[in-house]
Scaffold this active site. Structure first.
Site, PDB file in Angstrom:
ATOM      1  N   GLY A   1     -23.203  27.320  37.662  1.00 47.68           N
ATOM      2  CA  GLY A   1     -23.753  28.299  36.734  1.00 47.68           C
ATOM      3  C   GLY A   1     -24.044  27.659  35.394  1.00 47.68           C
ATOM      4  N   CYS A   2     -23.912  28.418  34.336  1.00 48.67           N
ATOM      5  CA  CYS A   2     -24.215  27.951  32.981  1.00 48.67           C
ATOM      6  C   CYS A   2     -23.569  26.603  32.695  1.00 48.67           C
ATOM      7  CB  CYS A   2     -23.730  28.976  31.974  1.00 48.67           C
ATOM      8  SG  CYS A   2     -23.766  28.406  30.265  1.00 48.67           S
ATOM      9  N   PHE A   3     -24.385  25.600  32.397  1.00 50.87           N
ATOM     10  CA  PHE A   3     -23.801  24.264  32.200  1.00 50.87           C
ATOM     11  C   PHE A   3     -22.992  24.152  30.921  1.00 50.87           C
ATOM     12  CE2 PHE A   3     -28.471  22.729  31.317  1.00 50.87           C
ATOM     13  CZ  PHE A   3     -28.545  23.475  30.134  1.00 50.87           C
TER      14      PHE A   3
ATOM     15  N   CYS B   1     -20.679  26.175  30.110  1.00 50.05           N
ATOM     16  CA  CYS B   1     -19.322  26.529  30.525  1.00 50.05           C
ATOM     17  C   CYS B   1     -18.722  25.463  31.430  1.00 50.05           C
ATOM     18  CB  CYS B   1     -19.339  27.877  31.241  1.00 50.05           C
ATOM     19  SG  CYS B   1     -19.928  29.247  30.220  1.00 50.05           S
TER      20      CYS B   1
ATOM     21  N   TYR C   1     -21.089  34.491  24.553  1.00 44.89           N
ATOM     22  CA  TYR C   1     -21.803  34.418  25.830  1.00 44.89           C
ATOM     23  C   TYR C   1     -20.815  34.451  26.996  1.00 44.89           C
ATOM     24  CZ  TYR C   1     -23.665  32.253  29.984  1.00 44.89           C
ATOM     25  OH  TYR C   1     -23.956  31.992  31.291  1.00 44.89           O
TER      26      TYR C   1
END
Length: 210
Positions: free
Chosen positions: A32-34, A36, A179
């Site tokens: 997912g979101c890099f 994180c 976020y």
């Protein structure tokens, strides 16, 4: 200098240069979101560097805009340089399982689309053996509410994302935390993994099954 040449030069000057140092190794994960995934791996003792970027697609030197729109086949990914004398690849894989949702191949948390899907990109036969054995144990444990859908695929190429994405959690801590909270990443992980979701990395060092 063209953007392609610049990105290629950055790749040569960062990760391969680090991995070429005696004793260092490379691993690549998508979860997912890099921002994180990068932050989660940077917290691991023995990780020397973690770089946000893109892997798994066919388009050379993709931009964030292209990847986030699902135009290139890449996943948001993080390439990790680590010292195997301090942390094993097997331990990194165990850490990775518990910091993404292995039951969701169509995105992660609030980010939808295959470009945000998970993957373990293996760099050699030994990494594949370790990753597949870890995945087998996870499947047999039946700890998750659904099938494990995170694929294990051969690594081909990695392209670093634009500079403003690197170390985003450090550069923009408030926006990052906002976020992460609104994407319900922590809440989802706790629902999936229970108390293991909050364990420090030392827990996985002490409980790693070889």
């Amino acid at each position: 200098m063209s953007r392609y040449l610049f990105a290629f030069a950055m790749t040569l000057l960062t990760l391969p240069a680090l991995a070429a140092q005696p004793g260092l190794s490379t691993a690549t994960f998508a979860g997912g979101c890099f921002w994180c995934v990068e932050a989660d791996f940077l917290s691991v003792p023995g990780v020397v560097e973690a770089v946000s970027g893109f892997s798994g697609g066919s388009e050379p030197d993709p931009t964030y805009k292209q990847v986030s729109a699902g135009l290139t086949g890449h996943l948001e990914a993080v390439q990790v340089t680590f010292d195997p004398a301090r942390v094993s690849y097997a331990q990194l894989v165990e850490w990775f399982w518990r910091h993404h949702d292995p039951t969701d191949a169509d995105g992660q948390f609030c980010d939808r689309g295959r470009q945000y899907g998970p993957a373990i990109f293996v760099h050699d036969k030994e990494q594949r053996r370790v990753a597949e054995e870890s995945r087998r144990r996870l499947v047999e444990s039946k700890v998750l509410p659904g099938p494990v859908r995170t694929p294990i695929v051969d690594f081909a190429a990695f392209f670093p994302a634009e500079e403003y994405h690197q170390r985003y959690s450090k550069k923009n801590p408030l926006r990052y935390q906002f976020y992460r909270f609104n994407c319900e990443r922590e809440a989802t992980l706790r629902a999936l993994w229970g108390e293991q979701a909050d364990k420090p990395f030392s827990y996985y060092q002490d409980h790693q099954k070889e």
